[in-house]
Design a protein around this motif. Structure first.
Motif, PDB file in Angstrom:
ATOM      1  N   PRO A   4       0.895  -1.208  -0.144  1.00 51.59           N
ATOM      2  CA  PRO A   4      -0.040   0.009   0.006  1.00 51.59           C
ATOM      3  C   PRO A   4       0.904   1.347   0.155  1.00 51.59           C
ATOM      4  N   SER A   5       2.124   1.157   0.522  1.00 46.99           N
ATOM      5  CA  SER A   5       2.737   2.470   0.742  1.00 46.99           C
ATOM      6  C   SER A   5       3.715   2.441  -0.541  1.00 46.99           C
ATOM      7  N   ALA A   6       3.645   1.790  -1.600  1.00 46.30           N
ATOM      8  CA  ALA A   6       4.601   1.736  -2.435  1.00 46.30           C
ATOM      9  C   ALA A   6       4.757   3.081  -3.150  1.00 46.30           C
ATOM     10  N   PRO A   7       5.831   3.375  -3.885  1.00 47.15           N
ATOM     11  CA  PRO A   7       6.119   4.635  -4.347  1.00 47.15           C
ATOM     12  C   PRO A   7       5.139   5.072  -5.617  1.00 47.15           C
ATOM     13  N   VAL A   8       4.594   6.345  -5.750  1.00 46.37           N
ATOM     14  CA  VAL A   8       3.791   6.628  -6.784  1.00 46.37           C
ATOM     15  C   VAL A   8       4.759   7.050  -7.878  1.00 46.37           C
ATOM     16  N   VAL A   9       3.932   7.347  -8.990  1.00 48.88           N
ATOM     17  CA  VAL A   9       4.676   7.884 -10.262  1.00 48.88           C
ATOM     18  C   VAL A   9       5.479   8.939 -10.061  1.00 48.88           C
ATOM     19  N   LYS A  10       6.780   9.149 -10.407  1.00 48.49           N
ATOM     20  CA  LYS A  10       7.541  10.190 -10.224  1.00 48.49           C
ATOM     21  C   LYS A  10       8.920  10.470 -10.995  1.00 48.49           C
ATOM     22  N   ALA A  11       9.402  11.631 -11.074  1.00 48.76           N
ATOM     23  CA  ALA A  11      10.619  11.820 -11.621  1.00 48.76           C
ATOM     24  C   ALA A  11      11.826  11.373 -10.947  1.00 48.76           C
ATOM     25  N   LEU A  12      12.881  10.930 -11.801  1.00 48.16           N
ATOM     26  CA  LEU A  12      13.962  10.649 -11.309  1.00 48.16           C
ATOM     27  C   LEU A  12      15.470  11.276 -12.022  1.00 48.16           C
ATOM     28  N   TYR A  13      16.475  11.607 -11.467  1.00 44.25           N
ATOM     29  CA  TYR A  13      17.439  12.212 -12.541  1.00 44.25           C
ATOM     30  C   TYR A  13      18.861  11.220 -12.301  1.00 44.25           C
ATOM     31  N   TRP A  14      19.597  11.459 -13.387  1.00 46.45           N
ATOM     32  CA  TRP A  14      20.940  10.701 -13.381  1.00 46.45           C
ATOM     33  C   TRP A  14      21.667  10.746 -12.311  1.00 46.45           C
ATOM     34  N   GLY A  15      22.195   9.715 -12.012  1.00 48.58           N
ATOM     35  CA  GLY A  15      23.260   9.826 -10.843  1.00 48.58           C
ATOM     36  C   GLY A  15      22.432   9.942  -9.385  1.00 48.58           C
ATOM     37  N   GLN A  16      21.268   9.851  -9.413  1.00 50.25           N
ATOM     38  CA  GLN A  16      20.632   9.763  -7.939  1.00 50.25           C
ATOM     39  C   GLN A  16      20.811   8.583  -7.746  1.00 50.25           C
ATOM     40  N   THR A  17      20.736   8.302  -6.146  1.00 54.41           N
ATOM     41  CA  THR A  17      21.112   7.147  -5.362  1.00 54.41           C
ATOM     42  C   THR A  17      20.166   6.844  -4.506  1.00 54.41           C
ATOM     43  N   GLY A  18      19.967   5.565  -4.036  1.00 54.54           N
ATOM     44  CA  GLY A  18      19.178   5.297  -2.991  1.00 54.54           C
ATOM     45  C   GLY A  18      17.550   5.625  -2.755  1.00 54.54           C
ATOM     46  N   VAL A  19      16.996   5.780  -4.336  1.00 58.37           N
ATOM     47  CA  VAL A  19      15.886   6.216  -4.364  1.00 58.37           C
ATOM     48  C   VAL A  19      14.697   5.143  -4.473  1.00 58.37           C
ATOM     49  N   GLU A  20      13.774   4.967  -3.845  1.00 55.95           N
ATOM     50  CA  GLU A  20      12.893   3.939  -3.731  1.00 55.95           C
ATOM     51  C   GLU A  20      11.965   3.980  -4.963  1.00 55.95           C
ATOM     52  N   VAL A  21      11.933   2.868  -5.501  1.00 56.81           N
ATOM     53  CA  VAL A  21      11.118   2.828  -6.871  1.00 56.81           C
ATOM     54  C   VAL A  21       9.956   1.689  -6.670  1.00 56.81           C
ATOM     55  N   SER A  22      10.035   0.781  -5.813  1.00 62.42           N
ATOM     56  CA  SER A  22       8.908   0.007  -5.545  1.00 62.42           C
ATOM     57  C   SER A  22       8.906  -0.544  -4.171  1.00 62.42           C
ATOM     58  N   ARG A  23       7.832  -1.086  -3.768  1.00 62.98           N
ATOM     59  CA  ARG A  23       7.675  -1.756  -2.254  1.00 62.98           C
ATOM     60  C   ARG A  23       6.897  -2.915  -2.491  1.00 62.98           C
ATOM     61  N   PHE A  24       7.085  -4.098  -2.094  1.00 62.13           N
ATOM     62  CA  PHE A  24       6.247  -5.432  -2.399  1.00 62.13           C
ATOM     63  C   PHE A  24       5.949  -6.029  -1.271  1.00 62.13           C
ATOM     64  N   ASP A  97       0.782 -16.455   8.815  1.00 63.07           N
ATOM     65  CA  ASP A  97      -0.249 -15.684   8.657  1.00 63.07           C
ATOM     66  C   ASP A  97      -0.004 -14.235   9.026  1.00 63.07           C
ATOM     67  N   SER A  98       0.891 -13.708   8.401  1.00 69.37           N
ATOM     68  CA  SER A  98       1.478 -12.446   8.312  1.00 69.37           C
ATOM     69  C   SER A  98       2.126 -12.020   7.202  1.00 69.37           C
ATOM     70  N   SER A  99       2.676 -10.778   7.101  1.00 74.36           N
ATOM     71  CA  SER A  99       3.260 -10.268   5.665  1.00 74.36           C
ATOM     72  C   SER A  99       4.464  -9.467   6.199  1.00 74.36           C
ATOM     73  N   LEU A 100       5.270  -9.368   5.151  1.00 76.67           N
ATOM     74  CA  LEU A 100       6.484  -8.681   5.078  1.00 76.67           C
ATOM     75  C   LEU A 100       6.643  -7.467   3.777  1.00 76.67           C
ATOM     76  N   ASP A 101       6.846  -6.542   4.106  1.00 79.21           N
ATOM     77  CA  ASP A 101       7.126  -5.621   3.024  1.00 79.21           C
ATOM     78  C   ASP A 101       8.737  -5.421   2.661  1.00 79.21           C
ATOM     79  N   ILE A 102       9.025  -5.498   1.717  1.00 76.83           N
ATOM     80  CA  ILE A 102      10.390  -5.663   0.800  1.00 76.83           C
ATOM     81  C   ILE A 102      10.410  -4.054   0.110  1.00 76.83           C
ATOM     82  N   ILE A 103      11.384  -3.260   0.450  1.00 77.42           N
ATOM     83  CA  ILE A 103      11.505  -2.092  -0.198  1.00 77.42           C
ATOM     84  C   ILE A 103      12.711  -2.153  -1.180  1.00 77.42           C
ATOM     85  N   VAL A 104      12.255  -1.665  -2.287  1.00 81.05           N
ATOM     86  CA  VAL A 104      13.360  -1.697  -3.674  1.00 81.05           C
ATOM     87  C   VAL A 104      13.701  -0.371  -3.770  1.00 81.05           C
TER      88      VAL A 104
END
Length: 350
Positions: A4-24, A97-104
């Protein structure tokens, strides 16, 4: 599933590091599970190319059975996928009976590392997806082991699921970030400042964001003019100033002004003559002021406001100049430039 807290559509720039792109989100039933293999990457053919050209590596952040937060990084293949393997106490743990979120998160390539971009209506974009295969193997694509039973699940197992798409991320060498500067409200009479705003160039210091540059037809910002007023009050002139030195950067006409219901008024700052080209180095910003000499706002409660809507092609800029008149605009895409819409103050006749 996409968290539910996955990142929305957004802009990135060349050389950007550690930016969240998905969450499953991975959910277990019946017993707890350990993840041992996981594949992430672009799925669509065009996105594979864009992702491989612009993304250097992906990382995943998760918790193990002890509750410790861990991060693992993996370089991207030429086919725009990353295959993660987990072992020992470093395995992601999904409680019963639970869940785990993996941040990408992603590290993007710099210009020197071969990042590329495109101009005009064609944009560089990709989504980072969960994939059940790696190198055409569902066994290598995904693997989970039941904590109690030792049951092994792979990409072909019932209930595991196939591809799960993340949200699109758009890649630019540099892109504009808009923020409004507060103005006191007033009346649409005489000559007034109707909008002050800042444009920050989101990019590394080796990049520049251009409005105009060598091609006088490139670079523009289109505002909606929400207003009432007399129908004769057409062709209001708006002058835009560089706040750093009060020089004029553009003088433009508000088209279709007036109170006729079929009129849809707009102001396009096109940075053409009379005016000057604007260049903002990556990581820096520049502020602007828009001034209008009002006529025709004579009735009580007449009003005027400028709004930069979050709509396609309302902002056009050059993000990768070749110092030639052939430099092409990059067009804004709806929902990608965050912090829009940007509203100026409402000036109302008392």
């Amino acid at each position: 599933a996409l968290a539910p807290s996955a990142p929305v559509v957004k802009a990135l720039y060349w050389g950007q590091t550690g930016v969240e792109v998905s969450r499953f989100r991975f959910t277990s039933t019946n017993e707890a599970f350990f993840l041992e293999k996981l594949t992430l990457g672009a799925s669509a053919a065009a996105e594979k190319l864009d992702m491989a050209e612009n993304v250097k590596s992906l990382s995943v952040t998760y918790t193990n059975k002890a509750g410790t937060t861990l991060t693992q990084s993996q370089s991207l293949t030429s086919g725009a996928s990353a295959n993660f393997g987990f072992s020992g106490d470093n395995k992601p743990y999904i409680p019963k009976d639970s869940s785990l979120d993996i941040i990408v998160k992603a590290d993007l390539k710099t210009k020197a590392e071969g990042a590329t971009t495109s101009s005009g209506a064609t944009n560089q974009l990709f989504s980072t997806d969960y994939q059940d295969t790696y190198s055409n193997s569902q066994t290598d694509g995904f693997r989970a082991v039941g904590e109690g039973s030792g049951t092994v699940l792979d990409g072909s197992s019932a209930g595991v699921g196939k591809e799960v798409a993340g949200n699109n991320q758009y890649v630019y060498r540099v892109f504009p970030k808009f923020s409004v500067i507060s103005l006191s409200p007033g009346e649409p009479l005489g000559t007034k400042d109707v909008l002050k705003f800042t444009v920050e160039a989101m990019g590394l210091s080796d990049s520049k964001l251009y409005f105009d540059n060598l091609d006088t037809g490139s670079g523009s910002i289109k505002f909606e003019a929400v207003a009432s007023g007399d129908v004769a009050a057409t062709n209001l002139t708006a002058v835009t100033y560089d706040e750093s030195d009060q020089s004029i950067v553009s003088s433009d006409t508000i088209t279709a002004a007036g109170d006729v219901s079929t009129n849809y008024a707009s102001l396009t700052i096109d940075f053409a003559s009379p005016g000057k080209d604007v260049e903002i180095q990556g990581g820096n910003s520049k502020s602007f002021r828009v001034e209008i000499g009002f006529t025709g706002f004579n009735d009580k409660s007449d009003f005027f406001q400028l709004i930069l809507r979050d709509e396609a092609a309302n902002v056009n800029w050059v993000d990768n100049s070749t110092a030639a008149t052939s430099d092409a605009d990059v067009q804004s895409v709806a929902t990608v430039l965050r912090l829009l819409p940007m509203n100026g103050p409402t000036l109302s006749k008392l």
